[in-house]
Design a protein around this motif. Sequence first.
Motif, PDB file in Angstrom:
ATOM      1  N   SER A  58       0.838  -1.205   0.000  1.00 25.25           N
ATOM      2  CA  SER A  58       0.000   0.000   0.000  1.00 25.25           C
ATOM      3  C   SER A  58       0.877   1.260   0.000  1.00 25.25           C
ATOM      4  O   SER A  58       0.527   2.271  -0.609  1.00 25.25           O
ATOM      5  CB  SER A  58      -0.931  -0.006   1.220  1.00 25.25           C
ATOM      6  OG  SER A  58      -1.798  -1.118   1.152  1.00 25.25           O
ATOM      7  N   TYR A  59       2.011   1.189   0.661  1.00 26.53           N
ATOM      8  CA  TYR A  59       2.984   2.297   0.625  1.00 26.53           C
ATOM      9  C   TYR A  59       3.499   2.488  -0.809  1.00 26.53           C
ATOM     10  O   TYR A  59       3.622   3.612  -1.295  1.00 26.53           O
ATOM     11  CB  TYR A  59       4.126   1.990   1.599  1.00 26.53           C
ATOM     12  CG  TYR A  59       5.310   2.930   1.506  1.00 26.53           C
ATOM     13  CD1 TYR A  59       5.258   4.208   2.050  1.00 26.53           C
ATOM     14  CD2 TYR A  59       6.489   2.530   0.883  1.00 26.53           C
ATOM     15  CE1 TYR A  59       6.352   5.072   1.971  1.00 26.53           C
ATOM     16  CE2 TYR A  59       7.584   3.376   0.792  1.00 26.53           C
ATOM     17  CZ  TYR A  59       7.508   4.649   1.337  1.00 26.53           C
ATOM     18  OH  TYR A  59       8.590   5.490   1.249  1.00 26.53           O
ATOM     19  N   PRO A  76       0.996  19.468  -3.167  1.00 24.59           N
ATOM     20  CA  PRO A  76       2.216  18.746  -2.754  1.00 24.59           C
ATOM     21  C   PRO A  76       1.867  17.550  -1.867  1.00 24.59           C
ATOM     22  O   PRO A  76       0.955  17.640  -1.044  1.00 24.59           O
ATOM     23  CB  PRO A  76       3.000  19.781  -1.938  1.00 24.59           C
ATOM     24  CG  PRO A  76       2.300  21.077  -2.110  1.00 24.59           C
ATOM     25  CD  PRO A  76       0.924  20.816  -2.627  1.00 24.59           C
ATOM     26  N   VAL A  77       2.598  16.467  -2.058  1.00 26.16           N
ATOM     27  CA  VAL A  77       2.298  15.233  -1.318  1.00 26.16           C
ATOM     28  C   VAL A  77       3.571  14.668  -0.710  1.00 26.16           C
ATOM     29  O   VAL A  77       4.621  14.644  -1.363  1.00 26.16           O
ATOM     30  CB  VAL A  77       1.692  14.156  -2.257  1.00 26.16           C
ATOM     31  CG1 VAL A  77       1.350  12.881  -1.480  1.00 26.16           C
ATOM     32  CG2 VAL A  77       0.458  14.676  -2.983  1.00 26.16           C
ATOM     33  N   GLU A  78       3.485  14.220   0.544  1.00 22.47           N
ATOM     34  CA  GLU A  78       4.570  13.442   1.160  1.00 22.47           C
ATOM     35  C   GLU A  78       4.033  12.034   1.385  1.00 22.47           C
ATOM     36  O   GLU A  78       2.880  11.870   1.752  1.00 22.47           O
ATOM     37  CB  GLU A  78       4.955  14.028   2.524  1.00 22.47           C
ATOM     38  CG  GLU A  78       5.612  15.382   2.430  1.00 22.47           C
ATOM     39  CD  GLU A  78       5.964  15.932   3.815  1.00 22.47           C
ATOM     40  OE1 GLU A  78       6.034  15.163   4.793  1.00 22.47           O
ATOM     41  OE2 GLU A  78       6.150  17.155   3.891  1.00 22.47           O
ATOM     42  N   VAL A  79       4.889  11.039   1.200  1.00 21.54           N
ATOM     43  CA  VAL A  79       4.468   9.656   1.427  1.00 21.54           C
ATOM     44  C   VAL A  79       5.302   9.099   2.575  1.00 21.54           C
ATOM     45  O   VAL A  79       6.529   9.190   2.549  1.00 21.54           O
ATOM     46  CB  VAL A  79       4.672   8.781   0.171  1.00 21.54           C
ATOM     47  CG1 VAL A  79       3.941   7.446   0.320  1.00 21.54           C
ATOM     48  CG2 VAL A  79       4.195   9.508  -1.078  1.00 21.54           C
ATOM     49  N   HIS A  80       4.628   8.550   3.571  1.00 24.73           N
ATOM     50  CA  HIS A  80       5.336   8.065   4.759  1.00 24.73           C
ATOM     51  C   HIS A  80       5.008   6.612   5.075  1.00 24.73           C
ATOM     52  O   HIS A  80       3.867   6.185   4.911  1.00 24.73           O
ATOM     53  CB  HIS A  80       4.962   8.925   5.970  1.00 24.73           C
ATOM     54  CG  HIS A  80       5.487  10.322   5.881  1.00 24.73           C
ATOM     55  ND1 HIS A  80       6.734  10.668   6.331  1.00 24.73           N
ATOM     56  CD2 HIS A  80       4.948  11.446   5.369  1.00 24.73           C
ATOM     57  CE1 HIS A  80       6.940  11.963   6.120  1.00 24.73           C
ATOM     58  NE2 HIS A  80       5.869  12.462   5.529  1.00 24.73           N
ATOM     59  N   LEU A  81       6.023   5.899   5.562  1.00 24.27           N
ATOM     60  CA  LEU A  81       5.787   4.570   6.120  1.00 24.27           C
ATOM     61  C   LEU A  81       5.131   4.767   7.482  1.00 24.27           C
ATOM     62  O   LEU A  81       5.645   5.518   8.322  1.00 24.27           O
ATOM     63  CB  LEU A  81       7.121   3.844   6.313  1.00 24.27           C
ATOM     64  CG  LEU A  81       7.833   3.371   5.048  1.00 24.27           C
ATOM     65  CD1 LEU A  81       9.262   2.949   5.374  1.00 24.27           C
ATOM     66  CD2 LEU A  81       7.076   2.223   4.386  1.00 24.27           C
ATOM     67  N   ALA A  82       4.026   4.076   7.695  1.00 23.94           N
ATOM     68  CA  ALA A  82       3.310   4.250   8.960  1.00 23.94           C
ATOM     69  C   ALA A  82       4.193   3.924  10.155  1.00 23.94           C
ATOM     70  O   ALA A  82       4.172   4.625  11.170  1.00 23.94           O
ATOM     71  CB  ALA A  82       2.058   3.367   8.959  1.00 23.94           C
ATOM     72  N   SER A  83       5.006   2.869  10.032  1.00 25.77           N
ATOM     73  CA  SER A  83       5.795   2.418  11.185  1.00 25.77           C
ATOM     74  C   SER A  83       6.907   3.397  11.551  1.00 25.77           C
ATOM     75  O   SER A  83       7.490   3.302  12.629  1.00 25.77           O
ATOM     76  CB  SER A  83       6.394   1.041  10.899  1.00 25.77           C
ATOM     77  OG  SER A  83       7.205   1.103   9.747  1.00 25.77           O
ATOM     78  N   GLU A  84       7.221   4.326  10.677  1.00 27.71           N
ATOM     79  CA  GLU A  84       8.260   5.327  10.947  1.00 27.71           C
ATOM     80  C   GLU A  84       7.671   6.676  11.342  1.00 27.71           C
ATOM     81  O   GLU A  84       8.343   7.496  11.966  1.00 27.71           O
ATOM     82  CB  GLU A  84       9.121   5.532   9.681  1.00 27.71           C
ATOM     83  CG  GLU A  84      10.101   4.408   9.433  1.00 27.71           C
ATOM     84  CD  GLU A  84      11.203   4.381  10.482  1.00 27.71           C
ATOM     85  OE1 GLU A  84      11.782   5.434  10.768  1.00 27.71           O
ATOM     86  OE2 GLU A  84      11.462   3.298  11.030  1.00 27.71           O
ATOM     87  N   PHE A  85       6.448   6.900  10.964  1.00 29.20           N
ATOM     88  CA  PHE A  85       5.860   8.228  11.083  1.00 29.20           C
ATOM     89  C   PHE A  85       5.859   8.736  12.526  1.00 29.20           C
ATOM     90  O   PHE A  85       6.165   9.889  12.797  1.00 29.20           O
ATOM     91  CB  PHE A  85       4.425   8.198  10.538  1.00 29.20           C
ATOM     92  CG  PHE A  85       3.804   9.553  10.390  1.00 29.20           C
ATOM     93  CD1 PHE A  85       3.914  10.241   9.201  1.00 29.20           C
ATOM     94  CD2 PHE A  85       3.105  10.139  11.437  1.00 29.20           C
ATOM     95  CE1 PHE A  85       3.343  11.489   9.043  1.00 29.20           C
ATOM     96  CE2 PHE A  85       2.534  11.386  11.298  1.00 29.20           C
ATOM     97  CZ  PHE A  85       2.656  12.077  10.100  1.00 29.20           C
ATOM     98  N   GLY A  86       5.548   7.834  13.449  1.00 28.05           N
ATOM     99  CA  GLY A  86       5.431   8.208  14.855  1.00 28.05           C
ATOM    100  C   GLY A  86       6.703   8.800  15.435  1.00 28.05           C
ATOM    101  O   GLY A  86       6.667   9.762  16.202  1.00 28.05           O
TER     102      GLY A  86
END
Length: 357
Positions: A58-59, A76-86
């Motif tokens: 999904s990422y 503008p868009v940023e894409v983040h891994l959920a497990s790193e976002f925190g």
Amino acid sequence: EKGTYPHFMLKEIDEQPLVMRKIIQAYQNADGDLEIDSDIKQAMSAADRIYIVACGTSYHAGLVGKQLIEKLAAIPVEVHLASEFGYNMPLLSEKPLFIFISQSGETADSRAVLVKVKEMGHRALTITNVPGSTLSRESDYTMLLHAGPEIAVASTKAYTAQIAVLAILASVTGAAKGITADLDLVKELGIAANAMETLCDAKEEFEQIAAEYLPAAINCFFIGRSIDHFVGLEGALKLKEISYIQAEGFAGGELKHGTIALIEEQTPVIALATQAGVNGSIRANVKEVAARGASTCIISMQGLETEGDRFVLPAVHELLTPLVSVIPLQLIAYYAALHRGCDVDKPRNLAKSVTVE
Ligand code: F6R
């Protein structure tokens, strides 16, 4: 049920053209134009920056989604891994909109971020295959994938469905903002669906590639530039998770900054060449690895092909190429796993829905 299919994964790969057609229908209004919920359109138009949060496949769809939203809706868009976002919370813009992409709608890493951003008072849209799933319930808005249940652990039809829904979201938002794009998305998604069908009918070609390049492989590289790089990441993930061959998706131009040291005699390198703007440069990268002994396999797009390409994909709109270029990679992974006697639908160490952080 799998019906006559030996595995759910193969059935789900084959369902992709039909899923495209279902998505077009689901998002068409009475006039045949693509339409989305007016609240979602408003939230998109009001956002000064979009934060896509997701895991795994999904990422990878989110990386393509960034291109679609930036090009078609000019946000503008940023894409983040959920497990790193925190841990690495980015500095947020004034009017952020969060988009969670999750096939299952139950992924704990993504949910943890959703809980946090809701506490902060931000708006969230979930793109999911499962109505009523946790992420859908806890978000302000939901867009459904209409892909039907995905049973195989390795995600296939959800990935292409996510990209199609992101394209619709981007295109409808762009139109609402008065941006004129030279893209008739209903038509182009239809063309992509037909092309996907052609590829699903050409399975032997990809079985042959798997048989030729991967039986003895200890590793494999998927290279590409621009959007092809993101599809390469997905191809590598598919191959790793079901065949257990070490695989890496890599930006073609970055190889020379270190990773090319791993290329040996017979190292398989699968290259995607679907983007006109980088066709020359990705081919130069293929020559660089071939000169170091790699077994190279170029999958190009009609109109960009060169003699010696292993497979030429039917032409689709430049922004929608992942819908077709991923199918050979899904099938190559499938057959590589099959030839190695792996449990295709239930690879070791993995669960369909990852509900722990
Ligand atoms: C790979 C795969 C996983 C999922 C990831 C996110 O084939 O299936 O990488 O994509 O666990 O799952 P969802 O989309 O359900 O949040």
